[in-house]
Design a protein around this motif. Structure first.
Motif, short mmCIF file in Angstrom:
data_model
loop_
_atom_site.label_atom_id
_atom_site.label_comp_id
_atom_site.label_asym_id
_atom_site.label_seq_id
_atom_site.Cartn_x
_atom_site.Cartn_y
_atom_site.Cartn_z
N MET A 1 3.85 18.48 11.12
CA MET A 1 3.17 18.07 10.10
C MET A 1 1.83 18.67 9.98
N GLU A 2 1.24 18.83 8.92
CA GLU A 2 -0.13 19.27 8.73
C GLU A 2 -1.15 18.47 9.02
N ALA A 3 -2.22 18.55 9.88
CA ALA A 3 -3.41 17.87 10.28
C ALA A 3 -4.07 17.57 8.97
N LEU A 4 -4.63 16.60 9.07
CA LEU A 4 -5.46 15.99 7.95
C LEU A 4 -6.83 15.55 8.53
N THR A 5 -7.76 16.03 8.30
CA THR A 5 -9.09 15.58 8.72
C THR A 5 -9.90 15.20 7.61
N GLU A 6 -10.25 16.37 6.71
CA GLU A 6 -10.92 16.46 5.61
C GLU A 6 -10.36 16.80 4.30
N HIS A 7 -10.25 16.33 3.12
CA HIS A 7 -9.62 17.05 2.00
C HIS A 7 -10.42 16.64 0.99
N THR A 8 -10.66 17.82 0.14
CA THR A 8 -11.41 18.02 -1.09
C THR A 8 -10.22 18.27 -2.19
N GLY A 9 -10.22 17.73 -3.21
CA GLY A 9 -9.35 17.91 -4.37
C GLY A 9 -9.63 17.25 -5.52
N THR A 10 -9.18 17.86 -6.74
CA THR A 10 -9.29 17.19 -7.94
C THR A 10 -8.30 15.85 -8.15
N CYS A 11 -8.48 15.08 -9.02
CA CYS A 11 -7.97 13.65 -9.07
C CYS A 11 -6.91 13.59 -10.35
N VAL A 12 -6.04 13.11 -10.11
CA VAL A 12 -5.04 12.54 -11.28
C VAL A 12 -5.23 10.79 -11.39
N PRO A 13 -5.81 10.39 -12.37
CA PRO A 13 -6.07 8.82 -12.60
C PRO A 13 -4.43 8.43 -13.12
N LEU A 14 -4.45 7.29 -12.73
CA LEU A 14 -3.20 6.62 -13.16
C LEU A 14 -3.34 5.05 -13.12
N ARG A 15 -3.78 4.68 -14.34
CA ARG A 15 -4.61 3.32 -14.62
C ARG A 15 -3.35 2.49 -14.64
N ARG A 16 -2.59 2.01 -13.88
CA ARG A 16 -1.35 1.37 -13.76
C ARG A 16 -1.47 0.52 -12.61
N SER A 17 -1.10 -0.90 -12.68
CA SER A 17 -0.85 -1.68 -11.48
C SER A 17 0.22 -2.05 -11.30
N ASP A 18 0.78 -2.30 -9.97
CA ASP A 18 2.18 -2.78 -9.63
C ASP A 18 3.15 -1.67 -9.71
N VAL A 19 2.89 -0.15 -9.35
CA VAL A 19 3.71 0.79 -9.47
C VAL A 19 4.67 0.61 -8.47
N ASP A 20 5.96 0.51 -8.70
CA ASP A 20 6.71 0.23 -7.59
C ASP A 20 7.46 1.59 -7.19
N THR A 21 8.08 1.60 -5.92
CA THR A 21 8.80 2.64 -5.56
C THR A 21 9.78 3.48 -6.49
N ASP A 22 10.63 2.43 -7.19
CA ASP A 22 11.47 2.94 -8.22
C ASP A 22 10.78 3.80 -9.31
N GLN A 23 9.80 3.29 -9.63
CA GLN A 23 8.89 4.06 -10.71
C GLN A 23 8.25 5.32 -10.20
N ILE A 24 7.86 5.51 -8.75
CA ILE A 24 7.55 6.76 -8.28
C ILE A 24 8.54 7.50 -8.14
N ILE A 25 9.70 7.21 -7.91
CA ILE A 25 11.09 7.97 -7.73
C ILE A 25 12.33 7.02 -7.98
N PRO A 26 12.96 7.54 -9.03
CA PRO A 26 14.10 6.50 -9.26
C PRO A 26 15.23 6.67 -8.26
N ALA A 27 15.98 5.70 -7.89
CA ALA A 27 16.80 5.68 -6.94
C ALA A 27 17.88 6.81 -7.06
N ARG A 28 18.30 7.22 -8.33
CA ARG A 28 19.02 8.13 -8.37
C ARG A 28 18.71 9.58 -7.67
#
Length: 199
Positions: A1-28
């Motif tokens: 696994m790649e080490a993570l010490t400091e990371h700089t990156g641009t951001c994606v805003p997802l202004r949604r609450s209660d995002v569940d794992t099935d919404q992140i990736i559907p079971a199928r």
């Protein structure tokens, strides 16, 4: 696994609450046993909407997701973390996370950062206003840095050590192969042994 010490990156805003794992990736989409090949399935249903944030060309290459509270609730699904990592995210910032998602993230090289709701709201505002908005997540100092402003965050000590070292639980175990082999050699022969033994 790649080490993570400091990371700089641009951001994606997802202004949604209660995002569940099935919404992140559907079971199928969770039938593969590998940790890669899930980028196309990330937020699959939502990406059918042409206006969904990940469909914006200006957001390609973003590596920090800023989300609402209770991100990653729902079923225990490591695939959700794998899909986020496969897309290219190195960190997710939210006011709170599902407990199992939080553990899965930290074990699989995705830094899950909890910040106060008002701080997250401000970051969401800035990320929505500009696709070039970038943050630095510093795991050594445990700080999120936005220009002159910064916010501290906590990560469990063991998870932090593994992320900084680029290790997962299996790699930690493999570092003790000689100790395990000696232990197995000293065990009485009549005791049960793992199939194949330790070599």
């Amino acid at each position: 696994m790649e080490a993570l010490t400091e990371h700089t990156g641009t951001c994606v805003p997802l202004r949604r609450s209660d995002v569940d794992t099935d919404q992140i990736i559907p079971a199928r989409h969770c039938r593969k046993l590998t940790k890669t090949g899930f980028a196309d399935a990330l937020f699959n249903r939502w990406r059918e909407d042409p206006g969904f944030i990940l469909n914006e060309p200006a957001r390609s290459g973003a590596s920090i997701l800023v989300a609402g509270p209770n991100f990653g609730t729902g079923s225990s699904r490591e695939h959700a973390v794998w899909a986020l990592r496969d897309w290219g995210f190195r960190a997710v910032i939210a006011p709170s996370f599902g407990d199992i998602f939080l553990r899965n993230a930290l074990r699989n090289g995705l830094l899950a950062v909890r910040l106060p709701q008002d701080a997250v709201d401000g970051l969401l505002d800035r990320a929505e206003a500009s696709p070039s908005f970038a943050l630095t997540v510093d795991l050594r100092e445990q700080r999120v840095v936005d220009g002159g402003r910064n916010w501290p965050f906590d990560v469990a000590a063991r998870a932090r050590k593994l992320l900084l070292g680029g290790l997962d639980d299996i790699e930690v175990t493999l570092k003790s192969t000689e100790v395990i082999a000696r232990y197995e050699e000293d065990r009485p022969r009549w005791m049960p042994r793992p199939s194949g033994g330790v070599r």
